[in-house]
Each structure stands twice: as C-alpha cells, then as structure tokens.
Design an enzyme around this catalytic site. Structure first.
Site, PDB file in Angstrom:
ATOM      1  N   CYS A  43       0.484  -1.332  -0.214  1.00 21.12           N
ATOM      2  CA  CYS A  43       0.369  -0.415  -0.124  1.00 21.12           C
ATOM      3  C   CYS A  43       0.983   1.378   0.138  1.00 21.12           C
ATOM      4  O   CYS A  43       1.064   2.311  -1.003  1.00 21.12           O
ATOM      5  CB  CYS A  43      -1.543  -0.090   0.816  1.00 21.12           C
TER       6      CYS A  43
HETATM    7  N1  LIG Z   1      -2.725  -6.039   1.377  1.00 24.28           N
HETATM    8  C1  LIG Z   1      -3.171  -5.019   2.685  1.00 24.28           C
HETATM    9  O1  LIG Z   1      -2.539  -4.650   3.406  1.00 24.28           O
HETATM   10  C2  LIG Z   1      -4.263  -3.757   1.745  1.00 24.28           C
HETATM   11  C3  LIG Z   1      -4.781  -3.363   2.554  1.00 24.28           C
HETATM   12  C4  LIG Z   1      -5.294  -2.000   2.090  1.00 24.28           C
HETATM   13  C5  LIG Z   1      -5.915  -2.333   0.736  1.00 24.28           C
HETATM   14  N2  LIG Z   1      -5.410  -2.782   0.033  1.00 24.28           N
HETATM   15  C6  LIG Z   1      -5.614  -3.169  -1.450  1.00 24.28           C
HETATM   16  O2  LIG Z   1      -6.447  -3.829  -1.895  1.00 24.28           O
HETATM   17  C7  LIG Z   1      -6.162  -4.653  -2.713  1.00 24.28           C
HETATM   18  C8  LIG Z   1      -6.095  -5.640  -3.319  1.00 24.28           C
HETATM   19  O3  LIG Z   1      -4.825  -6.694  -2.289  1.00 24.28           O
HETATM   20  P1  LIG Z   1      -4.052  -7.915  -1.787  1.00 24.28           P
HETATM   21  O4  LIG Z   1      -3.136  -7.021  -0.903  1.00 24.28           O
HETATM   22  O5  LIG Z   1      -5.204  -8.523  -0.735  1.00 24.28           O
HETATM   23  O6  LIG Z   1      -3.752  -8.573  -2.806  1.00 24.28           O
HETATM   24  P2  LIG Z   1      -3.247 -10.122  -3.030  1.00 24.28           P
HETATM   25  O7  LIG Z   1      -2.422  -9.719  -4.084  1.00 24.28           O
HETATM   26  O8  LIG Z   1      -2.751 -10.649  -1.717  1.00 24.28           O
HETATM   27  O9  LIG Z   1      -4.601 -10.381  -3.652  1.00 24.28           O
HETATM   28  C9  LIG Z   1      -5.256 -10.267  -5.036  1.00 24.28           C
HETATM   29  C10 LIG Z   1      -6.041 -11.360  -5.181  1.00 24.28           C
HETATM   30  O10 LIG Z   1      -6.308 -11.788  -6.716  1.00 24.28           O
HETATM   31  C11 LIG Z   1      -6.513 -12.504  -6.717  1.00 24.28           C
HETATM   32  N3  LIG Z   1      -6.440 -11.880  -8.950  1.00 24.28           N
HETATM   33  C12 LIG Z   1      -5.236 -11.449  -9.828  1.00 24.28           C
HETATM   34  N4  LIG Z   1      -6.380 -11.002 -10.759  1.00 24.28           N
HETATM   35  C13 LIG Z   1      -7.520 -11.897 -10.576  1.00 24.28           C
HETATM   36  C14 LIG Z   1      -8.377 -11.767 -11.304  1.00 24.28           C
HETATM   37  N5  LIG Z   1      -8.588 -10.924 -12.780  1.00 24.28           N
HETATM   38  N6  LIG Z   1     -10.231 -12.158 -10.794  1.00 24.28           N
HETATM   39  C15 LIG Z   1      -9.877 -13.076  -9.621  1.00 24.28           C
HETATM   40  N7  LIG Z   1      -8.656 -12.706  -8.776  1.00 24.28           N
HETATM   41  C16 LIG Z   1      -7.965 -12.465  -9.432  1.00 24.28           C
HETATM   42  C17 LIG Z   1      -4.941 -12.728  -7.141  1.00 24.28           C
HETATM   43  O11 LIG Z   1      -4.636 -14.477  -7.781  1.00 24.28           O
HETATM   44  C18 LIG Z   1      -4.420 -12.670  -5.365  1.00 24.28           C
HETATM   45  O12 LIG Z   1      -5.430 -14.714  -4.795  1.00 24.28           O
HETATM   46  C19 LIG Z   1      -5.155  -3.938  -3.822  1.00 24.28           C
HETATM   47  O13 LIG Z   1      -5.490  -2.837  -3.851  1.00 24.28           O
HETATM   48  C20 LIG Z   1      -4.851  -3.439  -2.516  1.00 24.28           C
HETATM   49  O14 LIG Z   1      -3.786  -2.373  -2.705  1.00 24.28           O
HETATM   50  C21 LIG Z   1      -4.194  -3.942   0.735  1.00 24.28           C
END
Ligand SMILES: NC(=O)c1ccc[n+]([C@@H]2O[C@H](COP(=O)([O-])OP(=O)(O)OC[C@H]3O[C@@H](n4cnc5c(N)ncnc54)[C@H](O)[C@@H]3O)[C@@H](O)[C@H]2O)c1
Length: 433
Positions: free
Chosen positions: A272
């Site tokens: 992030c």
């Molecule tokens: N990790 C954090 O602490 C956090 C906190 C707040 C916001 N976010 C935001 O949330 C979002 C997700 O982050 P995350 O950390 O969970 O990411 P992540 O990489 O842990 O998980 C994302 C998942 O999406 C899947 N994916 C990718 N393309 C896909 C598709 N087309 N269809 C279905 N699944 C698909 C991936 O296989 C993966 O399992 C990002 O935008 C991030 O900026 C993350």
C-alpha cells in the site's frame, strides 16, 4: 429492485461473491460469511481456491479453524469459475493494483475482473470495487464497461467504491471493526452498498461519490507516506547535528495535541504505502500537475535502504573491514512485524545492495522461510548465539520479536538498528538510524 435487495440484505439471504482472495479478499469473504451471508470466493489462483475449500488458511489473520467451520457449514465456498456470478446479488472486487516497472498504475487486474463481472451482470446486482486505485477508476473504467452490457447504473444495477483499510497483523483491528467508507455512482448505489456492508462491518460511512471514496483512501496512505518521509529526513538531519532522533521523537510525542508520532526506518514496504500515492501522482500528471509532496516523500523514503547500507559500511569501517567479504546478518525481511509479506520490503533492497557489494548475507525471519533475489535464493537461518557471533555486523530491519530479546545485541559484534529496538542496551555497539 432496491426494495428487493434491501429485503435480501435484512434477511441475510443476499448471495455474495468476493473476487480476489488475498490479504484483503479472504478476510472479507470470511467476515461476510460470519455475518450470515451466503458467500462464494472467486480467484484465478487454483492453489488458493483448493486450500480455502479444504479450510486451510494461507493468510495469517484468518485461522484455519474459523475458515473450516464456515466451509463445513456450507456458508462459504471457493471457485475459479466466474460462472458462479450468475446467481450472485452482490460482488466485492479485491484484486491487486500494483505499479508497472515505470511506477505507473497497473489496473489490468481490475479491468480483467470487471470484464468477468460484465459477462454475468444481471438486474439487481450490487458491484463494489475495493482495490485501491486513482480517483475516477470506478466511473471512468468500470461504469462504461458494465453499462456496455445494456444495463443502466442506479436502475438495473448498483455500482460503488469502498476502500479496504485492513492492517494485516493488527491484533486490535480487523475487517469487522475497522470503519468503512462507501461512495456510489448514484445515491441509490451508495445507499445499497452501505446497507450491504453494514451487516458485516460495524461502522459504514457513506460519502457523496465513488471519487470521494477513492480519494479518501489515497489521502490516508499519502498522509502516511509523506509523514514517514518527513521523519526519515528528520533522522538524517539529526545525525548531521549529532542529536538522537529517537529521543527527539519521544519528547515531541509528549505534546498531547497537534503532533502525531511517526518513526524513521529502513524505507517503505508492503502493497500500500509505497504504491498507492503513485496512483494519485500518476492521475495528476495526466492533468498536467505535479504532486510535489508525493514525489519528495518517495525520493526520501526510497533512499533509506541505501542509507542503511551506508550505516552498515560505517559499522564495518570501525572494525577495519569492508562490505566485500564481511558477513552481515539481517534480522527481519518482511515489510513489517508479525507478517510474512515481503512485497516492496526495504529489507530486500538492503540485502540486494549488500550482495552487490560482495558481502556474505545471512538472514533470520521466521515469517519468511526463503527469498530469491536476482536468481539467488537465501534461507532464513535459526537465530542462535553462534549465528550472531559469526556476523561482522547485525542489521535490525523489521522488528518482529527481536525487540524483546536484548541478548541479540549483547551477543552481536556490532549492530545497525533501524527501528530503535534496542534502547538502553550496550550503546557502544549500536549504530542507530
Ligand atoms: N494488503 C493490504 O494490507 C491492503 C490494505 C488495504 C487495501 N489493499 C488493496 O486491496 C487490493 C488487494 O490487495 P491484496 O493485498 O489482497 O492483494 P493480494 O495479491 O494478496 O490478493 C489479490 C488476489 O487477487 C487474485 N486475482 C488477481 N487477478 C484476479 C482476477 N482477474 N480475478 C480473480 N482474482 C484475481 C490473485 O490471485 C490474489 O489471490 C489492492 O488494491 C490493495 O492495494 C491492500
């Protein structure tokens, strides 16, 4: 339509899908299922889907026991098949939003998930984007794609943005008790998305538009990036003035108003804070405006791993040694304590620079069994007196539980401390950030 959805929400008969089952999506799917919704998690990663269907959690904040119970109870299931969206009333999209090598936003995951949603879009569906992105994504990218189906927003389907605020590894705040902001394309979109989330989240805050919700998330993370950049620069300034920055911060933090404690460190990490502000500055570039604070904070923060390596070099210099051929033990590789996430972790940059200087690098991080950098794989070494004594310098990068182990500093020959974990212990050995 609106009334029917409201009734489904109230009776918990709403069928929910979460797309993207990572750090954000898996906890969200679990929280929805715990609140009583019928939930389907969808991911393109077959391995994650298989594990989750077996009740095996791969995210440390979600216990396998809880996951297993929800799966066994039939409340939660996982699939790679987007056709499941046919029977779904509400969809939360939690796919990644990384940066390209050029530091520009990569919204390809959002586009691909939206296309899948469009293929199964039907009347009476609520669609919410949760992935952090630049203001305008929901109404400039998702809306036209979804309306190309012939359905009309605010009438046939409801579209909103609701930023995720999860803080992995935080024992006090999880998905349920972290307040959530929601902004829809139309007032009805906001109202329905708010009602949908309110069943599972204690506090939901509606705002006037999706753009406001998108910008809110970017303000939160830019605020952190800029303040960390400021305090990192203050650390560099204090060193030049021969003042202990940690003592200064502790003293300033006694002010009961108007000051917020931020700490210097080896740089920014995680999905992030190092990434999100660039979504905002990129958008501003398209409007011929330079987001100066973001650029400056990024410049200071991204210089910190190199600053740490300089400190290590200094520590070796005092022993009449060079980086070339010295053994450096790095403690903590994850980007923050108590998680195994190494995305954007500054420790990786420190390790890479040390390797580039031909140092022998060992590391310990119980959350990160191995790392691969430029084709070289290193494995976490069990922490022992022998390991500490073998190192010419120990670099404390991520705090994990090292803070509670004063023996680490006592047994090490010299220590570079980037997190002020070693207050009051053997000052003579320490080189602080
Ligand atoms: N990790 C954090 O602490 C956090 C906190 C707040 C916001 N976010 C935001 O949330 C979002 C997700 O982050 P995350 O950390 O969970 O990411 P992540 O990489 O842990 O998980 C994302 C998942 O999406 C899947 N994916 C990718 N393309 C896909 C598709 N087309 N269809 C279905 N699944 C698909 C991936 O296989 C993966 O399992 C990002 O935008 C991030 O900026 C993350």
């Amino acid at each position: 339509m609106k009334q029917a959805l409201r009734e489904k929400i109230a009776s918990r008969s709403l069928r929910v899908a979460v797309i993207g089952l990572g750090y954000v999506g898996l906890p969200l799917a679990t929280t929805f299922a715990e609140a009583g919704y019928d939930v389907t998690g969808i991911d393109v990663d077959q391995q994650k889907v298989d594990l989750a269907n077996k009740g095996e959690s791969y995210i440390s904040d979600i216990s396998s026991e809880v996951l297993q119970q929800l799966v066994d109870g039939g409340r939660l299931r996982f699939t790679t098949d987007f056709a499941a969206l046919r029977d779904i009333d509400a969809v939360s999209i939690c796919v990644p939003t990384p940066l390209r090598k050029t530091r520009d936003p990569d919204i390809s995951y959002i586009i691909s998930a939206t296309q899948q949603v469009k293929d199964y879009l039907h009347e009476g569906q609520i669609i919410v984007l949760e992935s952090t992105t630049y203001p305008g994504t929901t109404d400039e990218v998702l809306l036209p794609e979804l309306e190309a189906s012939g359905l009309v927003v605010g009438k046939d389907f409801f579209l909103a943005f609701s930023p995720e605020r999860i803080d992995p590894g935080n024992p006090n705040f999880g998905t349920r008790n972290t307040p959530k902001v929601v902004g829809g394309i139309t007032p009805d979109c906001t109202e329905l998305a708010q009602a949908f989330y309110s069943v599972a989240i204690d506090t939901v805050i509606p705002v006037s538009s999706a753009r406001v919700a998108e910008m809110t998330k970017l303000l939160e993370n830019t605020f952190r990036a800029v303040n960390i950049g400021l305090v990192n620069e203050i650390a560099i300034i204090c060193e030049k003035l021969d003042i202990n920055v940690w003592e200064v911060i502790d003293a300033a933090a006694t002010k009961p108003f108007g000051f917020m404690r931020f700490l210097p460190g080896p740089g920014l990490g995680g999905h992030c804070i190092p990434v999100d502000p660039h979504y905002l500055s990129w958008k501003l570039k398209t409007l011929d405006y330079t987001a100066r604070f973001i650029e400056l904070a990024a410049e200071v923060n991204s210089s910190m791993p190199h600053y740490v390596v300089n400190k290590i070099n200094q520590a070796l210099n005092e022993q009449k040694r060079s980086l070339n051929g010295s053994t450096i033990l790095v403690l903590g590789i994850a980007y923050k304590k108590n998680v195994g996430d190494v995305r954007e972790s500054p420790a990786l940059e420190v390790v890479q620079e040390l390797l580039d200087h031909k140092a022998i690098v060992l590391y310990n991080d119980d959350y990160v069994p191995s790392i691969t950098l430029k084709g070289r794989t290193l494995h976490s070494q069990p922490l022992s007196s022998g390991l500490l004594q073998a190192a010419d310098c120990v670099a404390l990068i991520t705090d994990h539980s090292y803070y509670d182990a004063p023996w680490i500093v006592n047994e090490a020959r010299s220590v570079v401390d980037t997190r002020n974990m070693t207050r009051g212990i053997q000052e003579s050995k320490l080189l602080r950030l």
